[in-house]
Design a protein around this motif. Structure first.
Motif, PDB file in Angstrom:
ATOM      1  N   GLY A  97       0.850  -1.177   0.000  1.00  0.00           N
ATOM      2  CA  GLY A  97       0.000   0.000   0.000  1.00  0.00           C
ATOM      3  C   GLY A  97       0.890   1.231   0.000  1.00  0.00           C
ATOM      4  O   GLY A  97       2.116   1.127   0.017  1.00  0.00           O
ATOM      5  N   ALA A  98       0.276   2.403  -0.007  1.00  0.00           N
ATOM      6  CA  ALA A  98       1.064   3.632   0.010  1.00  0.00           C
ATOM      7  C   ALA A  98       0.273   4.768   0.628  1.00  0.00           C
ATOM      8  O   ALA A  98      -0.957   4.841   0.482  1.00  0.00           O
ATOM      9  N   ILE A  99       0.994   5.640   1.327  1.00  0.00           N
ATOM     10  CA  ILE A  99       0.432   6.873   1.884  1.00  0.00           C
ATOM     11  C   ILE A  99       1.287   8.027   1.386  1.00  0.00           C
ATOM     12  O   ILE A  99       2.515   7.992   1.489  1.00  0.00           O
ATOM     13  N   GLY A 100       0.646   9.052   0.858  1.00  0.00           N
ATOM     14  CA  GLY A 100       1.368  10.244   0.448  1.00  0.00           C
ATOM     15  C   GLY A 100       0.690  11.485   0.973  1.00  0.00           C
ATOM     16  O   GLY A 100      -0.540  11.501   1.150  1.00  0.00           O
ATOM     17  N   TYR A 101       1.475  12.520   1.208  1.00  0.00           N
ATOM     18  CA  TYR A 101       0.894  13.779   1.659  1.00  0.00           C
ATOM     19  C   TYR A 101       1.352  14.915   0.752  1.00  0.00           C
ATOM     20  O   TYR A 101       2.551  15.040   0.468  1.00  0.00           O
ATOM     21  N   SER A 102       0.408  15.722   0.296  1.00  0.00           N
ATOM     22  CA  SER A 102       0.666  16.918  -0.502  1.00  0.00           C
ATOM     23  C   SER A 102       1.497  16.565  -1.741  1.00  0.00           C
ATOM     24  O   SER A 102       1.034  15.831  -2.605  1.00  0.00           O
ATOM     25  N   MET A 103       2.721  17.045  -1.843  1.00  0.00           N
ATOM     26  CA  MET A 103       3.550  16.714  -2.997  1.00  0.00           C
ATOM     27  C   MET A 103       3.740  15.200  -3.124  1.00  0.00           C
ATOM     28  O   MET A 103       3.761  14.647  -4.230  1.00  0.00           O
ATOM     29  N   GLY A 126      -4.065  15.780   1.716  1.00  0.00           N
ATOM     30  CA  GLY A 126      -3.724  17.140   1.313  1.00  0.00           C
ATOM     31  C   GLY A 126      -3.485  17.289  -0.169  1.00  0.00           C
ATOM     32  O   GLY A 126      -2.595  18.032  -0.590  1.00  0.00           O
ATOM     33  N   LEU A 127      -4.288  16.611  -0.995  1.00  0.00           N
ATOM     34  CA  LEU A 127      -4.083  16.584  -2.437  1.00  0.00           C
ATOM     35  C   LEU A 127      -5.045  17.542  -3.129  1.00  0.00           C
ATOM     36  O   LEU A 127      -6.246  17.277  -3.210  1.00  0.00           O
ATOM     37  N   PRO A 128      -4.552  18.644  -3.680  1.00  0.00           N
ATOM     38  CA  PRO A 128      -5.440  19.547  -4.415  1.00  0.00           C
ATOM     39  C   PRO A 128      -5.740  19.017  -5.804  1.00  0.00           C
ATOM     40  O   PRO A 128      -4.921  18.319  -6.416  1.00  0.00           O
ATOM     41  N   PRO A 234      -0.819  16.156   9.006  1.00  0.00           N
ATOM     42  CA  PRO A 234      -0.127  14.879   9.258  1.00  0.00           C
ATOM     43  C   PRO A 234       0.004  14.510  10.731  1.00  0.00           C
ATOM     44  O   PRO A 234       0.260  13.342  11.053  1.00  0.00           O
ATOM     45  N   THR A 235      -0.156  15.476  11.645  1.00  0.00           N
ATOM     46  CA  THR A 235      -0.061  15.177  13.071  1.00  0.00           C
ATOM     47  C   THR A 235      -1.392  14.729  13.669  1.00  0.00           C
ATOM     48  O   THR A 235      -1.466  14.445  14.862  1.00  0.00           O
ATOM     49  N   SER A 236      -2.434  14.653  12.864  1.00  0.00           N
ATOM     50  CA  SER A 236      -3.768  14.311  13.354  1.00  0.00           C
ATOM     51  C   SER A 236      -3.896  12.827  13.670  1.00  0.00           C
ATOM     52  O   SER A 236      -3.619  11.966  12.832  1.00  0.00           O
TER      53      SER A 236
END
Length: 252
Positions: A97-103, A126-128, A234-236
């Motif tokens: 699996g994978a987790i990504g944030y923003s960029m 956080g993906l626009p 990400p700290t949530s």
């Protein structure tokens, strides 16, 4: 312990482990100007992953964290090739699996969309729907960084982010943003086909259009991260728990 994968152009990509070492693997990719330790390790993701029976493998993007910081070489195809190199070195028995944030979320969307068998499920935070680098003027940002010009809103945002953490080189990150901006994010070009959970902070003004991506996904859902903006999402704990549960459901 940090280990390194070697990108095709010789750049070393740092990898960090967290969570359950015997669990189902999950590749983790941080956002612009952050790194694996700040985005994932130092914000409690290890415990959430371990509780869900997941093994986190967090990579530092080139130019960030403990990965190499070349003076150039930050175009989008190189970032995609870095993920290929990491997956090749890991030599996992089955797709993770994978987790990504923003960029990192944009990178995973692009990678999974063009390599449909690389991952079994994604969590993208956080993906626009649009590309925040579209209005970025790298030359103006460089002059602003040197105190020689007044930056525009996007340049100010990038310059400020690039200088947040002392372990990073702001000039390198401004160069990185400029090179990435040459290939704007087009989510309709190759959306992921695997189960995908989109999560954005309820107060995130940088990615307040994430829901617009749902019609592009074959198997997608969206959930808000209560009370969080683009920087502190990400700290949530809610983000950590929900992301871990979603991936455990699809990797079990």
């Amino acid at each position: 312990m940090t280990v390194f994968a070697m990108a095709p152009d010789g750049v070393r990509i740092a990898l960090h482990e967290l969570g359950d070492p015997d669990g189902a693997p999950v590749l983790m990719i941080h956002g612009f100007s952050s790194n694996a330790r700040r985005n994932w390790i130092g914000s409690g993701w290890g415990a959430a992953l371990a509780e869900a029976g997941l093994r986190g493998i967090a990579m530092d993007l080139r130019g960030h964290g403990e990965s190499d910081r070349p003076s150039t070489g930050y175009d989008v195809p190189r970032f995609v090739a870095d993920v290929d190199a990491v997956l090749e070195q890991l030599a996992l028995d089955e797709p993770p699996g994978a987790i990504g944030y923003s960029m990192g979320a944009r990178l995973l969307w692009r990678h999974a969309g063009t390599r449909p068998h690389a991952f079994r499920a994604l969590v993208l935070g956080g993906l626009p729907a649009s590309d925040p680098f579209e209005r970025f003027d790298v030359d103006l940002a460089r002059r602003a960084l040197a105190g020689e010009a007044e930056p525009g809103p996007m340049e100010s945002f990038i310059v400020d982010l690039a200088a947040v953490f002392p372990e990073h080189d702001p000039a390198t990150l401004v160069t990185l943003a400029g090179e990435v901006s040459r290939t704007l994010f087009d989510p309709a070009q190759a959306p992921p086909a695997v189960p995908t959970l989109l999560m954005t902070g309820a107060k995130d003004t940088r990615a307040d259009d994430t829901r617009e991506l749902l019609p592009l996904l074959a198997d997608g859902r969206f959930e808000e991260i209560p009370g969080r903006d683009h920087v502190n999402a990400p700290t949530s704990g809610a983000f950590r728990r929900r992301a871990s549960a979603f991936l455990a459901e699809h990797l079990g």
